[in-house]
Write a protein that holds these residues in place. Structure first.
Motif, PDB file in Angstrom:
ATOM      1  N   ILE A  59       1.214   8.186   0.689  1.00 45.20           N
ATOM      2  CA  ILE A  59       2.611   7.900   0.347  1.00 45.20           C
ATOM      3  C   ILE A  59       3.130   8.936  -0.660  1.00 45.20           C
ATOM      4  O   ILE A  59       4.248   9.427  -0.547  1.00 45.20           O
ATOM      5  CB  ILE A  59       2.746   6.467  -0.222  1.00 45.20           C
ATOM      6  CG1 ILE A  59       2.449   5.441   0.874  1.00 45.20           C
ATOM      7  CG2 ILE A  59       4.148   6.250  -0.798  1.00 45.20           C
ATOM      8  CD1 ILE A  59       2.443   4.002   0.384  1.00 45.20           C
ATOM      9  N   GLY A  60       2.266   9.256  -1.632  1.00 42.40           N
ATOM     10  CA  GLY A  60       2.650  10.269  -2.620  1.00 42.40           C
ATOM     11  C   GLY A  60       2.898  11.618  -1.981  1.00 42.40           C
ATOM     12  O   GLY A  60       3.905  12.291  -2.284  1.00 42.40           O
TER      13      GLY A  60
ATOM     14  N   ARG B  73      -4.163   5.206   0.949  1.00 39.48           N
ATOM     15  CA  ARG B  73      -2.802   4.895   1.406  1.00 39.48           C
ATOM     16  C   ARG B  73      -1.775   5.322   0.372  1.00 39.48           C
ATOM     17  O   ARG B  73      -0.736   5.898   0.706  1.00 39.48           O
ATOM     18  CB  ARG B  73      -2.693   3.395   1.686  1.00 39.48           C
ATOM     19  CG  ARG B  73      -1.310   2.940   2.120  1.00 39.48           C
ATOM     20  CD  ARG B  73      -1.317   1.461   2.526  1.00 39.48           C
ATOM     21  NE  ARG B  73       0.028   0.988   2.762  1.00 39.48           N
ATOM     22  CZ  ARG B  73       0.815   0.476   1.822  1.00 39.48           C
ATOM     23  NH1 ARG B  73       0.361   0.384   0.572  1.00 39.48           N
ATOM     24  NH2 ARG B  73       2.029   0.046   2.106  1.00 39.48           N
ATOM     25  N   HIS B  74      -2.078   5.059  -0.906  1.00 41.17           N
ATOM     26  CA  HIS B  74      -1.155   5.461  -1.965  1.00 41.17           C
ATOM     27  C   HIS B  74      -1.064   6.988  -2.061  1.00 41.17           C
ATOM     28  O   HIS B  74       0.011   7.537  -2.341  1.00 41.17           O
ATOM     29  CB  HIS B  74      -1.613   4.876  -3.304  1.00 41.17           C
ATOM     30  CG  HIS B  74      -1.419   3.391  -3.403  1.00 41.17           C
ATOM     31  ND1 HIS B  74      -0.162   2.821  -3.437  1.00 41.17           N
ATOM     32  CD2 HIS B  74      -2.321   2.368  -3.471  1.00 41.17           C
ATOM     33  CE1 HIS B  74      -0.292   1.503  -3.532  1.00 41.17           C
ATOM     34  NE2 HIS B  74      -1.591   1.210  -3.547  1.00 41.17           N
ATOM     35  N   LYS B  75      -2.165   7.670  -1.830  1.00 47.41           N
ATOM     36  CA  LYS B  75      -2.146   9.132  -1.854  1.00 47.41           C
ATOM     37  C   LYS B  75      -1.276   9.688  -0.734  1.00 47.41           C
ATOM     38  O   LYS B  75      -0.506  10.637  -0.930  1.00 47.41           O
ATOM     39  CB  LYS B  75      -3.569   9.680  -1.739  1.00 47.41           C
ATOM     40  CG  LYS B  75      -4.422   9.438  -2.982  1.00 47.41           C
ATOM     41  CD  LYS B  75      -5.800  10.053  -2.803  1.00 47.41           C
ATOM     42  CE  LYS B  75      -6.659   9.824  -4.056  1.00 47.41           C
ATOM     43  NZ  LYS B  75      -8.006  10.418  -3.904  1.00 47.41           N
TER      44      LYS B  75
END
Length: 291
Positions: free
Chosen positions: A6-7, A2-4
Motif C-alpha cells: 500500500i505504501g 500488505r502495508h508495504k
C-alpha cells in the motif's frame, strides 16, 4: 507485506516520475553526449568529439559562457540583497502585515513563466511603460532591449523581481534570532548597523548559504527570458547558455552535442556549488557551533 505494498502504491507516482523523468534521462544524456544523435537517425558513438568541438571550435560556447556568468554575477547578489531588505521590512508587528507578506511573495508564484517574460518585454520596449514614465521626467527613451550594453542587465532584473522564496526564508530566520541579543548589544552601546553585522548577519549565514546556492543554480539554468524577450540578441549579448543548449537540441537537432553541453553545465554548477560549500566553513555560523 500488505502495508508495504500500500505504501509503495501511494509513492508510485513519485517513483515513476523520478526513474522515468529524472534518473533515466540523466544517464541517457551522458550516453548521448558521446554520440552523434539527431532524434531522427540512430545514435552513432563518436567518443569525445562533441566535447572537443565544444571547447575548441565553437565561438558561441565562449560567448554564452561570458553572457551567463555576467548574468549570474549581476542578478544573484541583487536578488539576495533585495530579499533580505524586504524580509527585514516585513519583520514587524503591524495590522495587515500578513497581507503585505503575501503581496511581496506573489512574483515568486508566477516564477519565470512565459507570461511574465512577455510582460517584462512590454514594460521595457522602446515605447513601453518604463520609457513613458521616464518621459514624464523629461528623460529621453532608453533602448533597454535593443542596446547590447543594456539588454542583458534588463532581463537580469527579472529574476531579481522574483525574490519571494528567498525573502520567506530570510523572514523565518529573522524571527528565530533571540531578542535578548539585540537588547544586550544595545546595552553595550552598539548602533543599529553594528547590531546588524554582529548579531543579525551571523545568524542568517546558513540561510544565506542556502539561498545563494539555489539562486546560482536557477540563474545558470535560465532560458525563458533570453528566448521570449530578446531571443539572444542584440548581437548575442543575451545569448545565455540555456538558450544555446535549446538551439542545438531543438532548432538544429544536435541532441548529442546538446547533451555534451548540458553535462559541461552540470559539472560547472557542481564545481561552483562545491567551492561555495567548502568556503562556508569560514563564514557560515550555526547556533550549536557546528560548521
Amino acid at each position: 507485506m500488505r502495508h508495504k505494498y500500500i505504501g509503495f502504491a501511494y509513492i508510485s507516482p513519485w517513483l515513476i516520475g523520478f526513474f522515468g523523468l529524472t534518473l533515466f534521462p540523466f544517464f541517457a544524456s551522458l550516453y548521448y553526449s558521446f554520440t552523434d544523435y539527431s532524434m531522427i537517425d540512430a545514435a552513432r558513438f563518436i567518443g569525445l568529439d562533441n566535447y572537443e568541438k565544444l571547447f575548441t571550435d565553437d565561438n558561441k560556447f565562449v560567448q554564452s559562457l561570458k553572457v551567463t556568468w555576467t548574468y549570474v554575477l549581476f542578478s544573484v547578489p541583487l536578488k539576495m540583497i533585495l530579499a533580505l531588505m524586504i524580509a527585514m521590512l516585513l519583520n514587524v508587528k503591524m495590522r495587515g502585515i500578513y497581507f503585505y507578506r503575501t503581496v511581496y511573495y506573489l512574483p515568486s508564484i508566477f516564477g519565470g513563466s512565459v507570461a511574465v517574460a512577455v510582460l517584462w518585454k512590454f514594460l521595457f520596449m522602446r515605447n513601453g511603460l518604463v520609457n513613458e514614465a521616464l518621459a514624464k521626467l523629461s528623460i529621453g527613451p532608453v533602448d533597454w532591449l535593443g542596446s547590447p550594453h543594456l539588454a542583458l542587465y534588463t532581463i537580469g532584473l527579472l529574476p531579481v523581481w522574483e525574490f519571494g522564496s528567498a525573502m520567506v526564508l530570510f523572514l523565518a530566520a529573522l524571527k528565530n534570532i533571540p531578542k535578548d541579543l539585540y537588547e544586550s548589544a544595545k546595552v553595550d552601546g552598539a548602533s543599529k548597523a553594528k547590531s546588524f553585522f554582529y548579531v543579525t548577519l551571523p545568524f542568517l549565514t546558513p540561510i544565506i548559504l542556502f539561498n545563494l546556492i539555489m539562486s546560482i543554480i536557477n540563474s545558470f539554468q535560465q532560458f525563458t527570458p533570453a528566448l521570449v524577450i530578446t531571443n539572444g540578441g542584440p548581437l548575442q549579448s543575451t545569448y545565455l547558455y540555456g538558450l544555446m543548449l535549446y538551439d542545438n537540441a531543438f532548432q538544429f537537432f544536435k541532441m548529442g552535442y546538446a547533451s555534451a553541453q548540458s553535462w559541461v553545465l552540470f559539472i560547472m554548477i557542481t564545481a561552483l556549488a562545491f567551492a561555495i560549500f567548502r568556503s562556508s566553513r569560514y563564514w557560515v555560523h550555526y547556533e550549536d557551533g557546528g560548521r
